[in-house]
Design an enzyme around this catalytic site. Structure first.
Site, PDB file in Angstrom:
ATOM      1  N   SER A 110       2.423  -2.745 -10.806  1.00 17.14           N
ATOM      2  CA  SER A 110       2.287  -2.922  -9.361  1.00 17.14           C
ATOM      3  C   SER A 110       2.486  -1.634  -8.591  1.00 17.14           C
ATOM      4  O   SER A 110       3.331  -0.811  -8.948  1.00 17.14           O
ATOM      5  CB  SER A 110       3.339  -3.905  -8.859  1.00 17.14           C
ATOM      6  OG  SER A 110       2.898  -5.183  -9.095  1.00 17.14           O
ATOM      7  N   GLY A 111       1.724  -1.486  -7.524  1.00 19.17           N
ATOM      8  CA  GLY A 111       1.846  -0.320  -6.667  1.00 19.17           C
ATOM      9  C   GLY A 111       1.040   0.860  -7.174  1.00 19.17           C
ATOM     10  O   GLY A 111       0.777   1.803  -6.459  1.00 19.17           O
TER      11      GLY A 111
ATOM     12  N   ASP B  89      -0.350  -6.346   1.079  1.00 20.06           N
ATOM     13  CA  ASP B  89       0.535  -5.804   0.046  1.00 20.06           C
ATOM     14  C   ASP B  89       0.342  -4.292  -0.080  1.00 20.06           C
ATOM     15  O   ASP B  89      -0.209  -3.787  -1.053  1.00 20.06           O
ATOM     16  CB  ASP B  89       0.256  -6.513  -1.289  1.00 20.06           C
ATOM     17  CG  ASP B  89       1.347  -6.248  -2.309  1.00 20.06           C
ATOM     18  OD1 ASP B  89       2.369  -5.648  -1.936  1.00 20.06           O
ATOM     19  OD2 ASP B  89       1.162  -6.643  -3.482  1.00 20.06           O
TER      20      ASP B  89
ATOM     21  N   HIS C 270       5.166  -5.336  -2.013  1.00 20.55           N
ATOM     22  CA  HIS C 270       6.061  -6.256  -2.733  1.00 20.55           C
ATOM     23  C   HIS C 270       7.065  -5.534  -3.624  1.00 20.55           C
ATOM     24  O   HIS C 270       8.075  -6.111  -4.007  1.00 20.55           O
ATOM     25  CB  HIS C 270       5.255  -7.326  -3.493  1.00 20.55           C
ATOM     26  CG  HIS C 270       4.707  -6.883  -4.815  1.00 20.55           C
ATOM     27  ND1 HIS C 270       3.378  -6.542  -4.994  1.00 20.55           N
ATOM     28  CD2 HIS C 270       5.293  -6.747  -6.019  1.00 20.55           C
ATOM     29  CE1 HIS C 270       3.204  -6.214  -6.267  1.00 20.55           C
ATOM     30  NE2 HIS C 270       4.341  -6.339  -6.908  1.00 20.55           N
TER      31      HIS C 270
HETATM   32  N1  ARG Z   1       3.012  -8.095  -9.472  1.00 19.62           N
HETATM   33  C1  ARG Z   1       2.996  -7.311 -10.643  1.00 19.62           C
HETATM   34  C2  ARG Z   1       4.036  -6.222 -10.594  1.00 19.62           C
HETATM   35  O1  ARG Z   1       4.949  -6.316  -9.812  1.00 19.62           O
HETATM   36  C3  ARG Z   1       1.651  -6.780 -10.966  1.00 19.62           C
HETATM   37  C4  ARG Z   1       0.800  -7.861 -11.453  1.00 19.62           C
HETATM   38  C5  ARG Z   1      -0.546  -7.435 -11.786  1.00 19.62           C
HETATM   39  N2  ARG Z   1      -1.029  -8.472 -12.566  1.00 19.62           N
HETATM   40  C6  ARG Z   1      -2.217  -8.530 -13.094  1.00 19.62           C
HETATM   41  N3  ARG Z   1      -2.505  -9.510 -13.857  1.00 19.62           N
HETATM   42  N4  ARG Z   1      -3.113  -7.601 -12.843  1.00 19.62           N
HETATM   43  O2  ARG Z   1       4.051  -5.302 -11.375  1.00 19.62           O
END
Ligand code: ARG
Length: 452
Positions: free
Chosen positions: A402-403, A306, A261
């Site tokens: 993320s990632g 993902d 993503h």
């Molecule tokens: N989708 C988020 C990002 O792009 C990460 C979210 C992780 N969230 C969580 N509550 N652990 O950075």
């Protein structure tokens, strides 16, 4: 400077000068003062006493400080390389392959036995760790190449080596356990720091000079703390125009693993760069991106599949500050409820910009049944996902993480990538733990794209 006597002054320091008075106490006060027996002249003035006391305390503090420095801080790491013969091990080709469960299990047992040997000895405070580098099956058993690390504060190499050797000689050969390890000094030698580091650099998942467990720092406040250089050497930052967008994890000299993503808006490698080091600006190392491969089944904004791999345009050389994490075998299991560490430069509060220094947080792996409960994620957790965090909330990854990696150590102190920060319902809310891409589930996909 010497002070001249005033003219006409009777110098009572001359012998017999005070004669004419019955006793010293009969002299007028101003003559008493200059008399050789004068108490005021014999005693030190209060300010002089204070000055001397301060000087004495300072000298004492300096001595203690220097002593402590040489005893505690002026210690050096010493490395030894030895070949140990291990008897009673069924021969297997898998033993030679570092990623195999056979290699890992036997190495763990050998390291444990060497740990025990030194824990029982006079060198217990000097011994840091041992690490099996190679296992070579041979007709009468297995030869294990092991690097041993010590922290000594003096530099008498031959004497130190003799000491280490004599402990190994005496204790190791005495063990009566299932593992018979034979030590012979003929193959035991000092090795230079550079050589040892090069050997360690070949290994994934080692945090140099760190203890082996998850609970590594007492700096954790509220579960989240800043990292120090080299703490999480596999952590990378994926950036667009030098702005941090996502985390990523170094798995070889050229490949990173991240979340698909992160590339939903743009998967053009030319707009991305990667930095390493715990500080974002200025980064320690910067690289451009040659290729981005997202999972073919990933479809924004769904959360399945993902995962993405990123190839650097130029390799990074491993050091103790930057190197690769271990990828688990697809069959490897990580017990639920055990500790894992998530790291990243993500927001500390949902919606606010993230920090410049890498953060780390310890979370617990949550089993899918719990995570799929109605009040938690109500059945939307699929087999390719892994939940980690706390049902009571409070500690979690967040936007910008993320990632990035979710890692756990094995019993040898080698760290494995178990998850990739993927999604969550807001951050750190009760019953809404973080959801990660389950790396073992995609292990074969990673091999198919990277050859790793
Ligand atoms: N989708 C988020 C990002 O792009 C990460 C979210 C992780 N969230 C969580 N509550 N652990 O950075």
């Amino acid at each position: 400077m010497y002070k001249q006597q005033p003219q006409g002054f009777r110098d009572f320091r001359r012998p017999g000068a005070w004669r004419g008075y019955e006793t010293y106490w009969d002299m007028p006060w101003d003559l008493q003062r200059v008399h050789p027996l004068a108490p005021t002249e014999r005693l030190l003035k209060p300010w002089k006493i204070a000055l001397l006391a301060v000087a004495a305390v300072l000298a004492l503090a300096l001595t203690i400080g220097l002593l402590a420095y040489f005893l505690v801080f002026d210690q050096q790491l010493f490395y030894y390389n030895g070949n140990f013969k291990v008897m009673g091990i069924p021969n297997s080709d898998d033993l030679a392959r570092r990623a195999s469960s056979e290699f890992r299990e036997l190495s763990r047992r050998i390291e444990k036995q060497i740990d025990n040997t030194f824990v029982d000895s006079s060198l217990r405070k000097k011994y840091i760790r041992s690490h099996v580098i190679r296992l070579s099956p041979d007709p009468s058993g297995v030869v294990a190449q092991v690097v041993l690390v010590f922290l000594f504060c003096m530099d008498n190499r031959p004497a130190l080596r003799e000491k280490v050797e004599s402990v190994l000689q005496q204790k190791l050969n005495q063990y009566s356990g299932p593992l018979q390890i034979h030590f012979s000094s003929s193959t035991f030698s000092d090795i230079k720091k550079e050589k040892a580091e090069a050997l360690f650099n070949d290994f994934c998942g080692l945090r140099r000079n760190k203890s082996k467990s998850v609970r590594t720092s007492n700096r954790v406040v509220g579960g989240v703390s800043s990292a120090e250089p080299g703490d999480w050497p596999w952590q990378a930052s994926l950036q667009q125009n030098n702005v941090h967008r996502c985390g990523a994890t170094l798995v070889s000299n050229t490949w990173l693993v991240s979340a698909a993503h992160c590339f939903a808006q743009s998967s053009n490698p030319h707009v991305w760069s990667v930095t390493f080091g715990t500080v974002l600006y200025p980064p320690r190392i910067k690289r451009y991106v040659q290729a981005i491969i997202m999972h073919e089944k990933y479809q924004y904004p769904a959360n399945n599949y993902d995962i993405a791999v990123v190839k650097l345009s130029e390799r990074v050389e491993f050091t103790n500050i930057v190197h690769h994490v271990c990828l688990p075998d697809s069959t490897q299991t990580f017990p639920y409820n055990s500790d894992a560490v998530v790291t990243g430069w993500g927001a500390l509060d949902d919606g606010r910009p993230g920090p410049n220094v890498l953060r780390e947080a310890t979370v617990k792996l949550i089993d899918p049944d719990t995570c799929n409960r109605k009040e938690v994620y109500n059945g939307i957790i699929t087999p390719g996902m892994l939940c980690a965090g706390y049902l009571e909330g409070g500690i979690d990854a967040c936007q910008g993480d993320s990632g990035g990696p979710l890692v756990t150590p094995d019993s040898r102190g080698m760290w494995y990538l178990v998850g990739i920060v993927s999604w969550g319902h807001e951050c750190a809310k009760p019953n809404k733990p973080g959801v990660y891409t389950r790396v073992t589930y995609y292990r074969d996909w990673i091999t198919s794209k990277t050859g790793l």
